[in-house]
Scaffold this active site. Sequence first.
Site, PDB file in Angstrom:
ATOM      1  N   LYS A  53      12.844  11.554  12.693  1.00 26.40           N
ATOM      2  CA  LYS A  53      14.283  10.911  12.182  1.00 26.40           C
ATOM      3  C   LYS A  53      14.064   9.241  12.891  1.00 26.40           C
ATOM      4  O   LYS A  53      14.929   8.643  12.406  1.00 26.40           O
ATOM      5  CB  LYS A  53      15.800  11.860  11.742  1.00 26.40           C
ATOM      6  CG  LYS A  53      15.472  12.784  10.543  1.00 26.40           C
ATOM      7  CD  LYS A  53      16.875  13.619  10.513  1.00 26.40           C
ATOM      8  CE  LYS A  53      16.823  14.745   8.939  1.00 26.40           C
ATOM      9  NZ  LYS A  53      17.451  15.676   8.658  1.00 26.40           N
ATOM     10  N   GLN A  97      22.876  17.548  11.033  1.00 29.32           N
ATOM     11  CA  GLN A  97      21.786  18.465  11.122  1.00 29.32           C
ATOM     12  C   GLN A  97      22.332  19.978  10.998  1.00 29.32           C
ATOM     13  O   GLN A  97      22.783  20.214  11.210  1.00 29.32           O
ATOM     14  CB  GLN A  97      20.856  18.425  12.253  1.00 29.32           C
ATOM     15  CG  GLN A  97      19.765  18.992  12.174  1.00 29.32           C
ATOM     16  CD  GLN A  97      18.595  18.480  11.039  1.00 29.32           C
ATOM     17  OE1 GLN A  97      18.785  17.313  10.454  1.00 29.32           O
ATOM     18  NE2 GLN A  97      17.802  19.124  10.397  1.00 29.32           N
ATOM     19  N   ASP A 120      23.307  11.245   3.628  1.00 20.26           N
ATOM     20  CA  ASP A 120      22.574  12.514   3.653  1.00 20.26           C
ATOM     21  C   ASP A 120      23.320  13.163   2.102  1.00 20.26           C
ATOM     22  O   ASP A 120      22.704  14.023   0.787  1.00 20.26           O
ATOM     23  CB  ASP A 120      23.315  14.103   3.939  1.00 20.26           C
ATOM     24  CG  ASP A 120      21.788  14.103   5.212  1.00 20.26           C
ATOM     25  OD1 ASP A 120      21.226  13.909   4.556  1.00 20.26           O
ATOM     26  OD2 ASP A 120      22.354  15.025   6.302  1.00 20.26           O
TER      27      ASP A 120
HETATM   28  N1  GUN Z   1      19.023  20.746   7.496  1.00 21.14           N
HETATM   29  C1  GUN Z   1      17.358  21.220   6.517  1.00 21.14           C
HETATM   30  N2  GUN Z   1      17.733  19.509   5.438  1.00 21.14           N
HETATM   31  C2  GUN Z   1      18.524  19.236   6.155  1.00 21.14           C
HETATM   32  C3  GUN Z   1      19.135  17.810   5.696  1.00 21.14           C
HETATM   33  O1  GUN Z   1      18.395  16.862   4.861  1.00 21.14           O
HETATM   34  N3  GUN Z   1      19.595  16.822   5.983  1.00 21.14           N
HETATM   35  C4  GUN Z   1      20.398  17.817   6.919  1.00 21.14           C
HETATM   36  N4  GUN Z   1      21.647  16.964   7.319  1.00 21.14           N
HETATM   37  N5  GUN Z   1      20.480  18.594   8.008  1.00 21.14           N
HETATM   38  C5  GUN Z   1      18.525  19.544   7.249  1.00 21.14           C
END
Ligand code: GUN
Length: 283
Positions: A53, A97, A120
């Site tokens: 990311k 995350q 998100d």
């Molecule tokens: N863990 C797995 N997929 C995601 C996601 O799309 N966003 C976040 N914040 N954590 C994750």
Amino acid sequence: MTAKILDGNALAQKLRTDFKTRAEALAARGTRPGLAVILVGEDAASQVYVRNKVNACAQAGFHSEKITYTPDVDPRVVLEKIAELNADPKIHGILVQLPLPKHFDSDAVLRAIAPEKDVDGFHAENVGALMQGQPRFIPCTPYGIMKFFAEAGIDLKGKEAVVLGRSNIVGKPMAMLLMQASATVTVCHSQTRDLAFHTRRADVLVAALGKARFVTAEMVKPGAVVIDVGINRLPDGKLCGDVDFAAVSEVAAWITPVPGGVGPMTITMLLANTLEAAERGTR
Ligand code: GUN
């Protein structure tokens, strides 16, 4: 039948080129899109996702900050950091995350993020807005999947769509978006009886259950669109999805590979949401 590939790398590349141009235009007016990513703990997969990311931000010309904590951190420290980021004008998107360590109240952490920076789309307010058909941010993985359908000209109206998995991150928002696109949606999960009965009816099948090669050719309707959200590591170290790609490719009309399918699109839509947040701030 040999399925056509929905190529996540190619579509991601195309979208990211546009985002870079938009980010440059915004930066020329004094605003560089900024994303803060918070990682708690040492989960190996989460570390890779967070690194990807942050790298994607750099490539698109975005500002990014990675904030890491040891797994035993006091949740109050993380909440204080979120409050600081909420007030930081350089930051337009905040992502925590998931999963968080067990001593965290994940919902409380997500609710601490300012809804207008919740790229998100996991804050309760934003989940509610999505459910009402007025999304502020669409969660990145289902958003990326909807882009695949649009790019390939796959019309969802009246289609039977089956989602495997009921997570807040993928299954639930995916079902909502498919429903809003006028598909007839079935959500299956670990307690579903006769899963194959449902999958065999699916014109569109989204597998997000986290089990390596779970979806076999016998479970797929000929001509279906098969989207594989799974990322599983095999004993030999290779990655594979929730779908038996080789066999299902012989039955489906469209399929996403793993790697190179949904994964690159998830990160791309995170960039899309961060850029959108930054642009909204300047309107
Ligand atoms: N863990 C797995 N997929 C995601 C996601 O799309 N966003 C976040 N914040 N954590 C994750």
